[in-house]
Design an enzyme around this catalytic site. Structure first.
Site, PDB file in Angstrom:
ATOM      1  N   ASP A  44       0.826  -1.208   0.000  1.00 43.49           N
ATOM      2  CA  ASP A  44       0.000   0.000   0.000  1.00 43.49           C
ATOM      3  C   ASP A  44       0.859   1.258   0.000  1.00 43.49           C
ATOM      4  O   ASP A  44       2.058   1.203   0.287  1.00 43.49           O
ATOM      5  CB  ASP A  44      -0.831   0.049   1.297  1.00 43.49           C
ATOM      6  N   LYS A  66      -3.978   2.699  -2.188  1.00 43.36           N
ATOM      7  CA  LYS A  66      -5.221   3.463  -2.268  1.00 43.36           C
ATOM      8  C   LYS A  66      -5.084   4.569  -1.245  1.00 43.36           C
ATOM      9  O   LYS A  66      -4.767   4.330  -0.104  1.00 43.36           O
ATOM     10  CB  LYS A  66      -6.413   2.580  -1.930  1.00 43.36           C
ATOM     11  N   MET A 181      -8.730   7.917   9.302  1.00 41.09           N
ATOM     12  CA  MET A 181      -9.241   8.452   8.032  1.00 41.09           C
ATOM     13  C   MET A 181     -10.250   9.574   8.261  1.00 41.09           C
ATOM     14  O   MET A 181     -11.228   9.695   7.521  1.00 41.09           O
ATOM     15  CB  MET A 181      -9.901   7.322   7.200  1.00 41.09           C
TER      16      MET A 181
END
Ligand code: SAH
Length: 272
Positions: A44, A66, A181
């Site tokens: 990642d 991502k 997030m």
């Protein structure tokens, strides 16, 4: 092939691993073994060069990252890729930031592997919401303040603050809330927590790039969080921690307090 702590990495297997929040010192010995054995490392965005340098020479490093706002691989493409590589007889290390089963879609990838009959092993990692906060001087629990903690994502699949979550219940729940997030939506999240009954003046810390040399910490309050983030100009990846444990930073910010410059040149550079 070099491995000390885990069984041999067999061809055709996928090992689904977590690399921790960034500091290579937080890699487990198991993940270090896995890096030395893998033929392909599918990683990642949050897994940096300081960690990938442990891959064996000749290993193929594939970026399948991502990250909010950037072009990203579709999740279905990533799982198909893992399955294809395993069927081609590779030793496939799927390496994610933090812990693979904490908001990392590792569960979905493992289900796809299981469904396809691909043998796999899971190598947990240090999640950013615990180890990363520790680097920011915030203990995620402390007996004087909380006997529970809530981990929550500030993003749903569409990038919005998840409406499916009962924010009022989260506000009433654990005394410490750790939001992954959530940076881009910090204003909305803070409003919902205040509407749910949390004091506007409750301490909040935002820890960006936790455990990396670029780590930054902003201390603020729920009411002032969005403004403080905008003013500090910090970006993702960042954790938001809400709760009285944030006050312990005053005593416990070991990293901010004891950073020893690496060399006289480095000290000079920092003074400049
Ligand atoms: N599986 C990961 C989380 C993936 S979700 C884990 O267990 O840590 C991605 C989010 O994790 C980021 O948006 C951020 O909230 C958090 N994160 C991951 N690494 C981080 C870091 N080094 N510093 C701050 N936050 C981090």
């Amino acid at each position: 092939m070099a491995h000390d702590f885990l069984p041999e990495f067999r061809p055709g297997w996928v090992w689904l691993a977590g690399a921790g929040p960034g500091d290579p010192a937080l890699l487990t010995l198991g993940v270090h073994d896995a890096l030395r054995q893998a033929d392909v490392v599918v990683h990642d965005a949050l897994v940096g060069g300081d960690i990938l340098r442990f891959a064996r020479p000749g290993a193929v490093l594939e970026y399948a990252g991502k990250r909010g706002g950037r072009p990203s691989c579709r999740q279905a493409d990533i799982t198909t890729r893992l399955i294809d590589l395993a069927r081609a007889g590779k030793r496939v290390l799927r390496l994610k930031g933090g812990d693979p089963f904490m908001f990392g879609r590792g569960g979905e990838e493992a289900q796809a592997l299981a469904g396809a009959g691909i043998p796999f092993r899971v190598l947990p990692g240090v999640t950013a919401g615990i180890g990363g906060l520790a680097y920011g001087g915030v203990p995620v629990t402390h007996r004087d303040f909380n006997s529970a903690v809530t981990f929550v994502t500030g993003h749903d699949a569409g990038g919005e603050v998840p409406d499916a979550l009962d924010w009022a219940a989260i506000a009433r729940g654990a005394p410490v809330i750790v939001v992954y997030m959530g940076l881009g939506k910090i204003g909305v999240i803070a409003e919902r927590l205040i509407a749910g009954g949390r004091p506007a003046g409750e301490p909040v810390a935002i820890v960006a790039d936790a455990s990396l040399p670029s780590q930054r910490v902003v201390e603020t309050t729920l009411a002032d969080a969005a403004r403080a983030v905008a003013e500090a100009g910090i970006g993702a990846p960042a954790l938001i921690v809400v709760g009285e444990v944030v006050r312990l930073r005053r005593e416990l910010d070991w990293l901010g307090r004891y950073v020893v410059p690496a060399s006289p040149e480095e000290a000079e550079r920092r003074r400049a």
